[in-house]
Design a protein around this motif. Structure first.
Motif, PDB file in Angstrom:
ATOM      1  N   ALA A  67      62.069  -4.386 -88.072  1.00 57.98           N
ATOM      2  CA  ALA A  67      63.340  -3.981 -87.468  1.00 57.98           C
ATOM      3  C   ALA A  67      63.092  -3.325 -86.108  1.00 57.98           C
ATOM      4  O   ALA A  67      63.843  -3.545 -85.146  1.00 57.98           O
ATOM      5  N   VAL A  68      62.044  -2.517 -86.029  1.00 54.52           N
ATOM      6  CA  VAL A  68      61.675  -1.902 -84.754  1.00 54.52           C
ATOM      7  C   VAL A  68      61.314  -2.980 -83.731  1.00 54.52           C
ATOM      8  O   VAL A  68      61.733  -2.926 -82.566  1.00 54.52           O
ATOM      9  N   GLN A  69      60.556  -3.986 -84.182  1.00 55.12           N
ATOM     10  CA  GLN A  69      60.194  -5.081 -83.275  1.00 55.12           C
ATOM     11  C   GLN A  69      61.434  -5.837 -82.821  1.00 55.12           C
ATOM     12  O   GLN A  69      61.521  -6.276 -81.664  1.00 55.12           O
ATOM     13  N   TRP A  70      62.399  -5.992 -83.719  1.00 52.75           N
ATOM     14  CA  TRP A  70      63.677  -6.633 -83.364  1.00 52.75           C
ATOM     15  C   TRP A  70      64.328  -5.875 -82.210  1.00 52.75           C
ATOM     16  O   TRP A  70      64.840  -6.479 -81.260  1.00 52.75           O
ATOM     17  N   ALA A  71      64.315  -4.538 -82.267  1.00 58.10           N
ATOM     18  CA  ALA A  71      64.922  -3.726 -81.207  1.00 58.10           C
ATOM     19  C   ALA A  71      64.132  -3.837 -79.906  1.00 58.10           C
ATOM     20  O   ALA A  71      64.720  -3.857 -78.815  1.00 58.10           O
ATOM     21  N   ILE A  72      62.817  -3.925 -80.018  1.00 58.11           N
ATOM     22  CA  ILE A  72      61.985  -4.086 -78.816  1.00 58.11           C
ATOM     23  C   ILE A  72      62.265  -5.439 -78.161  1.00 58.11           C
ATOM     24  O   ILE A  72      62.457  -5.540 -76.945  1.00 58.11           O
ATOM     25  N   ASP A  73      62.303  -6.490 -78.976  1.00 50.69           N
ATOM     26  CA  ASP A  73      62.497  -7.848 -78.451  1.00 50.69           C
ATOM     27  C   ASP A  73      63.841  -8.014 -77.756  1.00 50.69           C
ATOM     28  O   ASP A  73      63.985  -8.864 -76.867  1.00 50.69           O
ATOM     29  N   ARG A  74      64.823  -7.242 -78.154  1.00 56.15           N
ATOM     30  CA  ARG A  74      66.156  -7.335 -77.543  1.00 56.15           C
ATOM     31  C   ARG A  74      66.348  -6.355 -76.396  1.00 56.15           C
ATOM     32  O   ARG A  74      67.462  -6.180 -75.903  1.00 56.15           O
ATOM     33  N   GLY A  75      65.293  -5.730 -75.971  1.00 50.73           N
ATOM     34  CA  GLY A  75      65.371  -4.852 -74.817  1.00 50.73           C
ATOM     35  C   GLY A  75      66.058  -3.537 -75.080  1.00 50.73           C
ATOM     36  O   GLY A  75      66.433  -2.818 -74.138  1.00 50.73           O
ATOM     37  N   VAL A  76      66.222  -3.195 -76.352  1.00 51.10           N
ATOM     38  CA  VAL A  76      66.870  -1.930 -76.710  1.00 51.10           C
ATOM     39  C   VAL A  76      65.887  -0.774 -76.634  1.00 51.10           C
ATOM     40  O   VAL A  76      66.219   0.309 -76.140  1.00 51.10           O
ATOM     41  N   ALA A  77      64.669  -0.996 -77.144  1.00 55.95           N
ATOM     42  CA  ALA A  77      63.699   0.086 -77.325  1.00 55.95           C
ATOM     43  C   ALA A  77      62.514  -0.059 -76.376  1.00 55.95           C
ATOM     44  O   ALA A  77      62.010  -1.169 -76.150  1.00 55.95           O
ATOM     45  N   ASP A  78      62.084   1.078 -75.840  1.00 51.35           N
ATOM     46  CA  ASP A  78      60.852   1.146 -75.062  1.00 51.35           C
ATOM     47  C   ASP A  78      59.691   1.273 -76.042  1.00 51.35           C
ATOM     48  O   ASP A  78      59.565   2.294 -76.728  1.00 51.35           O
ATOM     49  N   PRO A  79      58.813   0.266 -76.152  1.00 49.75           N
ATOM     50  CA  PRO A  79      57.735   0.318 -77.150  1.00 49.75           C
ATOM     51  C   PRO A  79      56.738   1.443 -76.928  1.00 49.75           C
ATOM     52  O   PRO A  79      55.961   1.768 -77.828  1.00 49.75           O
ATOM     53  N   GLN A  80      56.767   2.078 -75.761  1.00 51.08           N
ATOM     54  CA  GLN A  80      55.855   3.185 -75.477  1.00 51.08           C
ATOM     55  C   GLN A  80      56.468   4.551 -75.780  1.00 51.08           C
ATOM     56  O   GLN A  80      55.810   5.570 -75.628  1.00 51.08           O
ATOM     57  N   ARG A  81      57.731   4.555 -76.202  1.00 53.27           N
ATOM     58  CA  ARG A  81      58.399   5.831 -76.477  1.00 53.27           C
ATOM     59  C   ARG A  81      59.271   5.691 -77.729  1.00 53.27           C
ATOM     60  O   ARG A  81      60.486   5.524 -77.651  1.00 53.27           O
ATOM     61  N   MET A  82      58.613   5.760 -78.886  1.00 55.02           N
ATOM     62  CA  MET A  82      59.328   5.612 -80.151  1.00 55.02           C
ATOM     63  C   MET A  82      58.868   6.685 -81.133  1.00 55.02           C
ATOM     64  O   MET A  82      57.699   7.086 -81.136  1.00 55.02           O
ATOM     65  N   ALA A  83      59.798   7.134 -81.967  1.00 55.32           N
ATOM     66  CA  ALA A  83      59.505   8.146 -82.985  1.00 55.32           C
ATOM     67  C   ALA A  83      60.120   7.712 -84.303  1.00 55.32           C
ATOM     68  O   ALA A  83      61.082   6.934 -84.342  1.00 55.32           O
ATOM     69  N   VAL A  84      59.562   8.218 -85.397  1.00 55.07           N
ATOM     70  CA  VAL A  84      60.106   7.968 -86.726  1.00 55.07           C
ATOM     71  C   VAL A  84      60.583   9.290 -87.318  1.00 55.07           C
ATOM     72  O   VAL A  84      59.936  10.325 -87.159  1.00 55.07           O
ATOM     73  N   LEU A  85      61.727   9.229 -88.001  1.00 53.33           N
ATOM     74  CA  LEU A  85      62.350  10.415 -88.579  1.00 53.33           C
ATOM     75  C   LEU A  85      62.935  10.023 -89.928  1.00 53.33           C
ATOM     76  O   LEU A  85      63.510   8.947 -90.071  1.00 53.33           O
ATOM     77  N   GLY A  86      62.776  10.877 -90.938  1.00 53.78           N
ATOM     78  CA  GLY A  86      63.359  10.559 -92.234  1.00 53.78           C
ATOM     79  C   GLY A  86      63.173  11.689 -93.226  1.00 53.78           C
ATOM     80  O   GLY A  86      62.323  12.570 -93.050  1.00 53.78           O
ATOM     81  N   ALA A  87      64.005  11.654 -94.288  1.00 56.75           N
ATOM     82  CA  ALA A  87      63.973  12.683 -95.320  1.00 56.75           C
ATOM     83  C   ALA A  87      63.688  12.070 -96.678  1.00 56.75           C
ATOM     84  O   ALA A  87      64.114  10.949 -96.968  1.00 56.75           O
ATOM     85  N   SER A  88      62.933  12.809 -97.521  1.00 60.43           N
ATOM     86  CA  SER A  88      62.627  12.394 -98.893  1.00 60.43           C
ATOM     87  C   SER A  88      61.780  11.116 -98.876  1.00 60.43           C
ATOM     88  O   SER A  88      60.686  11.122 -98.314  1.00 60.43           O
ATOM     89  N   PHE A  89      62.282  10.013 -99.453  1.00 62.70           N
ATOM     90  CA  PHE A  89      61.531   8.761 -99.317  1.00 62.70           C
ATOM     91  C   PHE A  89      61.441   8.370 -97.843  1.00 62.70           C
ATOM     92  O   PHE A  89      60.457   7.754 -97.414  1.00 62.70           O
ATOM     93  N   GLY A  90      62.460   8.739 -97.065  1.00 62.74           N
ATOM     94  CA  GLY A  90      62.383   8.509 -95.629  1.00 62.74           C
ATOM     95  C   GLY A  90      61.259   9.298 -94.991  1.00 62.74           C
ATOM     96  O   GLY A  90      60.600   8.828 -94.061  1.00 62.74           O
TER      97      GLY A  90
END
Length: 690
Positions: free
Chosen positions: A511-534
């Protein structure tokens, strides 16, 4: 703005006068450093920076309106003093939320919604209100009842005592002050059924989960009598469940047997009409709404959807079958089974639009509450940008606005866009994307991973919530309903079994790669955030490194699977789901594999900066998991920050704690991704009631 907010504002003013430096502190924000955000700032296209307090301590919020059974009063959640409370006003004063006619009741932070029944509800005498509290976050919810005619009286603590979990089950007889609840005072692993009377303050036992009966749920029928129970047939989780109906002589008749990974849960039992309504996936992939004949057991499907499970049904207050149902293939949708109700809701929305109360046609408009005579109903209308609650009177055919108007947020926030993609093994995965307003080109990305895994992310209006806070700071936000999530049918959920460290994590990465491929996300500036199983997934993504994540935020995350399962809350009955998804902790070879796949066993592979947050009273994931993660990373000399809340549990509920948590996350992401921070918020100095 309403009288109930004045005490809070007076205290704010006093704080401001007490120290002129507060204004300077509040202005110590952090400018963006990410190139796309710097460019947007120079071009003056970034939206105004919204103070963090607006996301966690909105003093002008009045919502969650519920009609009294007689339709003459409304209760809603609002600010009382410096904390959360309930406001009660007559429907004649509906258009004046927080006005002089509003009686306020300080409750403090209410229990997490739907943990143990409704958070607050009217009793059928239209005088008393029952509400739930979880004081320490240990999920041992307690029930209180307030008397709306005696606003200064101390609420009745119906279920006092630490370490006891209580749940609201249902209302009592028409016009009475009675209600049913269950709790585990006698046996922490099972729930007995009780009836309480708010007028006499008497409590009587109705039914007991006797040794060997293993009752997991009680059901009250439309005549307000005990009608059914769901119990587990064997001692082991994963044993079949049986729904039993109570007979006139007090005996029990087996009505429906439910296998381990099937779902069958009654929504209403009407023995007088001889019908039962339930959501079930027995014999099918998706949850559907069925009507069952109590005499013959014959079942008729009333509603279903080919894409997703049905979420819930809309029922009249006390008697009768479903009037509508809600489901969410992308944005939420409602389908009506009652033409008159649909017509009323449409008319209420039309009038609200004509009066300028809604900024656009709603994404969904649904009945939220209804008087017992069905003459008045609260309608929740949610557009792309805001939620508005309306009061519709069927007699006068007129609508009133219940929630106070707010300044438009269109220029502040960004719409939540549903998306889907085909994973590398062909499975279709759904999710939601929010793009930062005013930013051109790839933006820094926060991957917000939901917990569970047996829940799902849902669409939300572009208003004051955590997702929009991140977008307002300059981040694109990605939510992924990876395999194992609920809502998309049994096969999709079970596709996550034994894949929590494998294909499930690849869904997130793809899903992250999908966002990169569509020009949404900068692949050099990404973070992950989540709670519990996240939070577990945050640690796993940082360990597996499918992308160059610059940092992570782990909230109450699992680090040691055997420990989680071996320290089970006594009232849980779903160990078989954990065994199917992670392994059987009682089998040595599987336990060893579970520990090997746990983040704590691979913690040395985490090199990115990590922020860890945990509540001291968490009963689902012990704080020890986060203690171990932080200790090991510090031993390795890795960058890690640790934030704990001794008065919270598996989620941070108290507003002052939420403010501190959000500010910490805001600054951490600004440092590692280059987004904006609004800096110190003077609400951080505010006192807090318990």
């Amino acid at each position: 703005m309403g009288t109930t907010q004045r005490p809070l504002r007076r205290r704010i003013a006093a704080l401001a006068l007490a120290g002129g430096s507060l204004a300077l502190l509040g202005a110590c924000g952090t400018a963006p450093t990410h190139p796309a955000l710097v460019s947007a700032e120079q071009n003056n296209t970034l939206p105004p920076l919204v103070p963090m307090r607006r996301f966690v301590a909105n003093v002008d919020a009045v919502n969650g309106h519920v009609l009294s059974p007689d339709g003459q009063q409304l209760v809603s959640v609002q600010t009382v003093g410096t904390d959360v409370g309930l406001g009660v006003r007559k429907t004649a004063d509906a258009a004046e939320p927080g006005g002089a006619g509003t009686r306020t009741f300080t409750t403090g932070t209410l229990a997490r919604p739907f943990v143990s029944g409704p958070t607050y509800t009217w009793l059928r005498n239209s005088r008393h209100i029952a509400y739930l509290k979880d004081f320490t976050g240990d999920e041992n919810t307690q029930i209180f009842v307030l008397d709306t005619q005696l606003p200064d009286a101390k609420p009745w603590a119906v279920t006092p005592g630490a370490g006891i979990r209580s749940a609201y089950v249902g209302a009592g007889a028409p016009g009475s002050a009675s209600f049913f609840f269950s709790n585990n005072r006698r046996d922490r692993s099972s729930m007995d059924l009780f009836e309480a009377d708010a007028l006499t303050r008497a409590v009587r036992e109705v039914a007991r989960s006797e040794p060997g009966s293993r009752v997991v749920g009680w059901f009250i029928d439309t005549q307000r009598e005990l009608a059914g129970r769901m119990r587990q047939l064997g001692d082991d989780d994963g044993s079949d469940l049986v729904l039993e109906l109570r007979q006139p002589d007090g005996s029990w008749r087996a009505f429906r047997t439910v296998q381990a990974f099937d779902s069958y849960w009654p929504q209403r039992i009407d023995r007088a009409a001889g019908k039962l309504w339930a959501f079930t996936n027995v014999g099918r992939d998706k949850l559907v709404l069925v009507e069952t004949d109590l005499a013959t057991g014959n079942e008729k499907v009333l509603a279903e959807n080919a894409e997703v499970d049905l979420d819930y049904g809309v029922f009249p207050p006390q008697q009768g079958g479903p009037l509508a149902y809600v489901y969410e293939p992308d944005r939420p949708r409602i389908a009506y089974l009652d033409a008159a109700l649909e017509r009323d809701v449409r008319t209420a929305v039309k009038q609200a639009r004509e009066r300028g109360w809604l900024d656009a046609e709603p994404v969904i408009a649904r009945p939220w509450s209804m008087s017992e005579d069905r003459q008045r109903l609260v309608v929740s209308a949610v557009t792309e940008n805001e939620g508005t609650e309306l009061l519709w009177d069927r007699g006068t055919q007129q609508v009133q606005r219940l929630t106070p108007p707010r300044p438009p947020t269109n220029a502040l926030f960004s719409p939540m866009e549903p998306f889907s993609f085909k994973a590398s093994d062909g499975l279709v995965v759904h999710g939601y994307l929010v793009r930062p307003r005013g930013v051109q080109g790839p933006a820094p990305l926060v991957v917000d991973i939901h917990g569970g895994p047996w829940v799902r992310d849902r669409w939300r209006a572009a208003s004051y919530n955590g997702t929009q806070m991140l977008a307002n700071r300059g981040y694109a936000v990605l939510n992924v309903n990876y395999r194992g999530s609920t809502g998309y049918g049994r096969a999709f959920m079970m596709a996550g079994a034994n894949e929590t460290n494998g294909r499930l994590q690849r869904d997130i990465a793809e899903a992250v790669q999908w966002a990169i491929d569509r020009g949404v996300a900068d692949p050099q500036r990404m973070a992950v955030l989540g709670a519990s199983f996240g939070g577990y997934s945050v640690l796993t993504q940082l360990i597996q490194k499918p992308h160059d994540y610059r940092c992570g935020v782990d909230l109450v995350g699992v680090a040691n699977w055997p420990r989680v399962i071996e320290n089970w809350p006594p009232f849980w009955r779903n160990r078989h789901y954990f065994a199917a998804f992670y392994g059987d902790v009682n089998k040595p070879e599987e336990r060893a594999r579970m520990l090997k796949n746990s983040p704590i066993s691979q913690i040395d592979r985490i090199t990115a900066p990590l922020l860890v947050i945990h509540g001291g009273n968490d009963v689902r994931v012990l704080r020890q998991d986060s203690d171990d993660v932080v200790a090991e990373l510090r031993k390795l000399g890795r960058p890690v920050e640790f934030m704990t809340f001794p008065d919270e549990g598996h989620s941070v509920r108290k507003w002052r704690n939420r403010l501190a948590q959000s500010r910490k996350i805001e600054d951490a992401l600004a440092t590692c991704l280059g987004g904006r921070s609004n800096g110190f918020d003077f609400y951080e100095l505010m006192p807090r009631q318990q």
